[in-house]
Design an enzyme around this catalytic site. Structure first.
Site, PDB file in Angstrom:
ATOM      1  N   TRP A   8      49.977  36.325  40.331  1.00  0.00           N
ATOM      2  CA  TRP A   8      49.585  37.452  39.482  1.00  0.00           C
ATOM      3  C   TRP A   8      50.788  38.396  39.368  1.00  0.00           C
ATOM      4  O   TRP A   8      51.437  38.681  40.374  1.00  0.00           O
ATOM      5  CB  TRP A   8      48.388  38.215  40.079  1.00  0.00           C
ATOM      6  N   GLU A  29      46.607  34.066  37.444  1.00  0.00           N
ATOM      7  CA  GLU A  29      45.570  35.102  37.336  1.00  0.00           C
ATOM      8  C   GLU A  29      45.893  36.107  36.230  1.00  0.00           C
ATOM      9  O   GLU A  29      46.911  36.789  36.251  1.00  0.00           O
ATOM     10  CB  GLU A  29      45.445  35.842  38.676  1.00  0.00           C
ATOM     11  N   LYS A  51      44.764  39.496  33.647  1.00  0.00           N
ATOM     12  CA  LYS A  51      44.130  40.803  33.792  1.00  0.00           C
ATOM     13  C   LYS A  51      44.046  41.449  32.414  1.00  0.00           C
ATOM     14  O   LYS A  51      44.921  41.216  31.567  1.00  0.00           O
ATOM     15  CB  LYS A  51      44.947  41.665  34.753  1.00  0.00           C
ATOM     16  N   HIS A  83      38.608  41.730  36.121  1.00  0.00           N
ATOM     17  CA  HIS A  83      39.737  41.655  35.186  1.00  0.00           C
ATOM     18  C   HIS A  83      39.365  41.412  33.737  1.00  0.00           C
ATOM     19  O   HIS A  83      40.177  40.948  32.945  1.00  0.00           O
ATOM     20  CB  HIS A  83      40.717  40.573  35.639  1.00  0.00           C
ATOM     21  N   HIS A 104      38.104  35.181  42.129  1.00  0.00           N
ATOM     22  CA  HIS A 104      38.317  36.370  42.955  1.00  0.00           C
ATOM     23  C   HIS A 104      37.053  37.215  42.900  1.00  0.00           C
ATOM     24  O   HIS A 104      36.772  37.845  41.876  1.00  0.00           O
ATOM     25  CB  HIS A 104      39.525  37.183  42.445  1.00  0.00           C
ATOM     26  N   ASP A 121      38.820  39.479  46.661  1.00  0.00           N
ATOM     27  CA  ASP A 121      39.963  40.299  46.266  1.00  0.00           C
ATOM     28  C   ASP A 121      39.514  41.731  46.011  1.00  0.00           C
ATOM     29  O   ASP A 121      39.134  42.075  44.894  1.00  0.00           O
ATOM     30  CB  ASP A 121      40.669  39.728  45.035  1.00  0.00           C
TER      31      ASP A 121
HETATM   32  C1  RNT Z   1      45.470  42.419  40.892  1.00  0.00           C
HETATM   33  C2  RNT Z   1      45.025  41.018  41.164  1.00  0.00           C
HETATM   34  C3  RNT Z   1      45.615  40.402  42.380  1.00  0.00           C
HETATM   35  C4  RNT Z   1      45.761  41.367  43.530  1.00  0.00           C
HETATM   36  C5  RNT Z   1      46.158  40.739  44.831  1.00  0.00           C
HETATM   37  C6  RNT Z   1      46.618  41.769  45.823  1.00  0.00           C
HETATM   38  O1  RNT Z   1      44.781  43.026  39.907  1.00  0.00           O
HETATM   39  O2  RNT Z   1      43.639  40.973  41.229  1.00  0.00           O
HETATM   40  O3  RNT Z   1      44.865  39.289  42.746  1.00  0.00           O
HETATM   41  O4  RNT Z   1      44.584  42.092  43.734  1.00  0.00           O
HETATM   42  O5  RNT Z   1      47.073  39.758  44.620  1.00  0.00           O
HETATM   43 ZN    ZN Z   2      42.546  39.225  41.880  1.00  0.00          ZN
END
Ligand code: RNT
Ligand code: ZN
Length: 427
Positions: A193, A234, A236, A270, A294, A334
């Site tokens: 990420w 990942e 967002k 996200h 997550h 997470d």
């Molecule tokens: C951030 C992501 C990511 C982090 C971690 C710390 O928005 O969700 O996964 O929370 O890697």
């Molecule tokens: Zn995350």
């Protein structure tokens, strides 16, 4: 120690619940066994508010933010591992532990700490020894935030030198995850990420995404043995400081994961609040090798509140169970809340997810599908409603009892004792 009467009352309640679920064709012993066997990967970063061991005082900027000043955060590897082991004793079922690259501990006599682009598996040798001794498999994450070179951007940075630094970091992380996999005899997930984005409306959305794509092409150019590590990406929707534009958006990573056959990470916090990742899973699974979920709780602009037994968590676990793709769906937590006892945060989140998994395994899915196929939608809805008041609590208590962890609220006193005895001495 629990009294004999306490245990006996729980067992009696369970026997009644068992016969009730049997009426809809559900075997509660099997549900307890199956729900307990699914690993939940606990995020190391809840233990210290994502500070890590690089000397950062607090997490600032970088798209995520931990708020709160509850005392007792873990200050080093020994404390973090001790806190995690204590949390494990309060959480039923199979567990994993998820590290970020900022939690490395250089070997004795190694001199100066290596920067992130030069990290080696040996920087995690204590974690690997611990993982083996405790039989807790590890997962991994490269860290693209809280670093002087991460202030403007990382893998999408317009400066090729900075971009190269982060590419080297991502490559090092894949090798570390692969070493974890060899150490534990099963794959570690390596989840990527990045916080890259823009606070205000960008004039050029495309160029950073093209640079990110090129960087990923270099990072994933060489395959590593899939039985040691598996990559996931990942996305967002927005973050703190990237409200107007996020380079690694859902469409971007979805397309990339399909093209390169990588896992996709879906984080509950996200997406737009009216979107549900439970509905996205079956749309994506046919096209990618797997998903990483997550579990978190989005609240207004924050994506990282402690996961709870919410309708959303429950729906997601039902969907995981209905898809019957446990081999391809990995579950991780997470969230990071620095305003409450951090061991309690782990415990609340992990127990809630385990509880929702159990509830999912207690669903007579075949009956719901039969009603659906017969066009009896009233019956499908009525059964869903009826299940909400089945004696679920007694089965959950039994799962905890069998797993040897505290039942109900019995863990509060243990957290209090640990807080006063161990966390309280940390300043
Ligand atoms: C951030 C992501 C990511 C982090 C971690 C710390 O928005 O969700 O996964 O929370 O890697
Ligand atoms: Zn995350």
């Amino acid at each position: 120690m629990k009294s004999y009467q306490h245990t006996q009352a729980l067992e009696q309640a369970y026997e009644l619940a068992k016969s009730r679920y049997a009426q809809v064709g559900i075997h509660t012993d099997e549900a307890i066994r199956d729900a307990g066997a699914i690993p939940i990967s606990l995020q190391c970063w809840q233990g210290d508010d994502v500070r890590g061991f690089e000397g950062a005082q607090s997490l600032s900027g970088g798209g995520i933010l931990a708020t709160g000043n509850y005392p007792g955060w873990a200050r080093n590897g020994e404390e973090l591992r001790a806190d995690a082991v204590f949390a494990f004793s309060l959480i039923p079922g199979a567990k994993r532990f998820n590290l970020h690259s900022i939690y490395g501990e250089p070997p004795e006599g190694a001199g100066k700490k290596r920067d992130r682009d030069a990290l080696e598996p040996e920087d995690f040798h204590r974690w690997m020894a611990w993982s083996k001794a405790k039989a807790i498999p590890l997962d991994f994450n490269p860290t693209f935030f809280a670093h002087p070179l991460a202030e403007a951007a990382t893998l999408s940075h317009k400066d090729p030198e900075i971009r190269r630094f982060w590419i080297r970091h991502a490559l090092a992380s894949r090798r570390i995850a692969s070493a974890f996999g060899e150490n534990q005899g099963s794959p570690a997930i390596n989840n990527l990420w990045i916080p890259d984005g823009s606070k205000d409306m960008p004039a050029d959305r495309l160029s950073p995404r093209l640079r990110l794509k090129d960087a990923l092409d270099e990072i994933f150019a060489h395959a590593l043995p899939p039985n040691t590590q598996q990559d996931s990406l990942e996305c967002k929707l927005f973050g703190i400081g990237s409200e107007a534009y996020v380079v690694g958006s859902h469409e971007f990573y979805l397309s990339y994961a399909v093209q390169k056959q990588l896992k996709l990470c879906l984080d509950m916090g996200h997406f737009h609040p009216t979107e549900r990742i439970a509905d996205k899973m079956s749309g994506i699974l046919p096209f990618v090798p797997g998903l990483l979920i997550h579990f978190s709780r989005g609240l207004h602009w924050d994506s990282d509140h402690v996961a709870i037994f919410s309708d959303e968590t429950r729906e997601l676990c039902r969907e995981i169970k209905r898809t019957n793709a446990f081999e391809r769906i990995a579950i991780a937590l997470d969230f990071f809340d620095a305003s409450i006892n951090r061991i309690a945060a782990w415990t609340i989140g992990a127990r809630s997810v385990r509880k929702a998994l159990l509830e999912a395994f207690l669903e007579p899915t075949a009956l719901l599908v039969a009603a659906e196929q017969a066009g009896k939608y009233h019956e499908r809805l009525a059964l869903m409603e009826a299940l909400k008041t089945f004696p679920f609590a007694a089965v959950w208590d039994k799962l905890c009892l069998d797993a040897g962890v505290p039942v109900g609220t019995d863990w509060f006193a243990l957290v209090d004792r640990y807080e006063h005895g161990i966390q309280g001495s940390r300043v």
